[in-house]
Design a protein around this motif. Structure first.
Motif, PDB file in Angstrom:
ATOM      1  N   ALA A  53       0.832  -1.209   0.000  1.00  0.00           N
ATOM      2  CA  ALA A  53       0.000   0.000   0.000  1.00  0.00           C
ATOM      3  C   ALA A  53       0.865   1.257   0.000  1.00  0.00           C
ATOM      4  O   ALA A  53       0.610   2.204  -0.756  1.00  0.00           O
ATOM      5  N   ARG A  54       1.906   1.273   0.818  1.00  0.00           N
ATOM      6  CA  ARG A  54       2.801   2.432   0.868  1.00  0.00           C
ATOM      7  C   ARG A  54       3.527   2.616  -0.462  1.00  0.00           C
ATOM      8  O   ARG A  54       3.764   3.731  -0.918  1.00  0.00           O
ATOM      9  N   ALA A  55       3.852   1.510  -1.121  1.00  0.00           N
ATOM     10  CA  ALA A  55       4.556   1.588  -2.403  1.00  0.00           C
ATOM     11  C   ALA A  55       3.658   2.113  -3.522  1.00  0.00           C
ATOM     12  O   ALA A  55       4.140   2.830  -4.396  1.00  0.00           O
ATOM     13  N   VAL A  56       2.372   1.783  -3.493  1.00  0.00           N
ATOM     14  CA  VAL A  56       1.499   2.178  -4.607  1.00  0.00           C
ATOM     15  C   VAL A  56       0.719   3.461  -4.359  1.00  0.00           C
ATOM     16  O   VAL A  56       0.154   4.021  -5.295  1.00  0.00           O
ATOM     17  N   VAL A  57       0.702   3.952  -3.153  1.00  0.00           N
ATOM     18  CA  VAL A  57      -0.142   5.101  -2.819  1.00  0.00           C
ATOM     19  C   VAL A  57       0.202   6.348  -3.644  1.00  0.00           C
ATOM     20  O   VAL A  57      -0.663   7.149  -3.962  1.00  0.00           O
ATOM     21  N   ARG A  61       5.137   4.747 -11.559  1.00  0.00           N
ATOM     22  CA  ARG A  61       5.063   4.209 -12.927  1.00  0.00           C
ATOM     23  C   ARG A  61       5.522   2.761 -12.965  1.00  0.00           C
ATOM     24  O   ARG A  61       5.107   1.993 -13.813  1.00  0.00           O
ATOM     25  N   LEU A  62       6.412   2.392 -12.057  1.00  0.00           N
ATOM     26  CA  LEU A  62       6.956   1.044 -12.013  1.00  0.00           C
ATOM     27  C   LEU A  62       6.976   0.572 -10.565  1.00  0.00           C
ATOM     28  O   LEU A  62       7.372   1.318  -9.670  1.00  0.00           O
ATOM     29  N   LEU A  63       6.557  -0.654 -10.365  1.00  0.00           N
ATOM     30  CA  LEU A  63       6.570  -1.240  -9.024  1.00  0.00           C
ATOM     31  C   LEU A  63       7.292  -2.576  -9.105  1.00  0.00           C
ATOM     32  O   LEU A  63       6.854  -3.485  -9.810  1.00  0.00           O
TER      33      LEU A  63
END
Length: 92
Positions: A53-57, A61-63
């Motif tokens: 969640a913290r990474a996508v909030v 553009r890239l995960l």
């Protein structure tokens, strides 16, 4: 710091308006209901959901997801993958 504040941290650091609202939306997609919990009190599965969640909030553009399933039970892995699919469907 609560789970909700933890997820909102990248947005708060940027001064993004409605950071807590956006963080809550992402946590709701992940079906994470413990907004006021302290991250250190959560089990491994819930902590991994917080990490995602913290990474996508902030809508990157890239995960890159590396070893997020390590240490989880098979049933947790299935649930986790389902959560990632919901995130992809809702946020691309």
């Amino acid at each position: 710091m609560t789970a909700l504040q933890n997820v909102a941290l990248p947005l708060l650091a940027e001064g993004t308006p409605n950071a807590l609202h956006r963080a809550r939306e992402v946590l709701e997609v992940l079906e994470f209901g413990e907004f006021d919990a302290l991250p250190e009190t959560l089990d491994l599965f819930k902590r991994r959901l917080l990490e995602v969640a913290r990474a996508v909030v902030a809508s990157p553009r890239l995960l890159v997801i590396d070893e997020l399933l390590a240490g989880l039970a098979d049933s947790e892995c299935e649930t986790y993958i389902g959560s990632l699919m919901r995130l992809k469907a809702d946020y691309g």
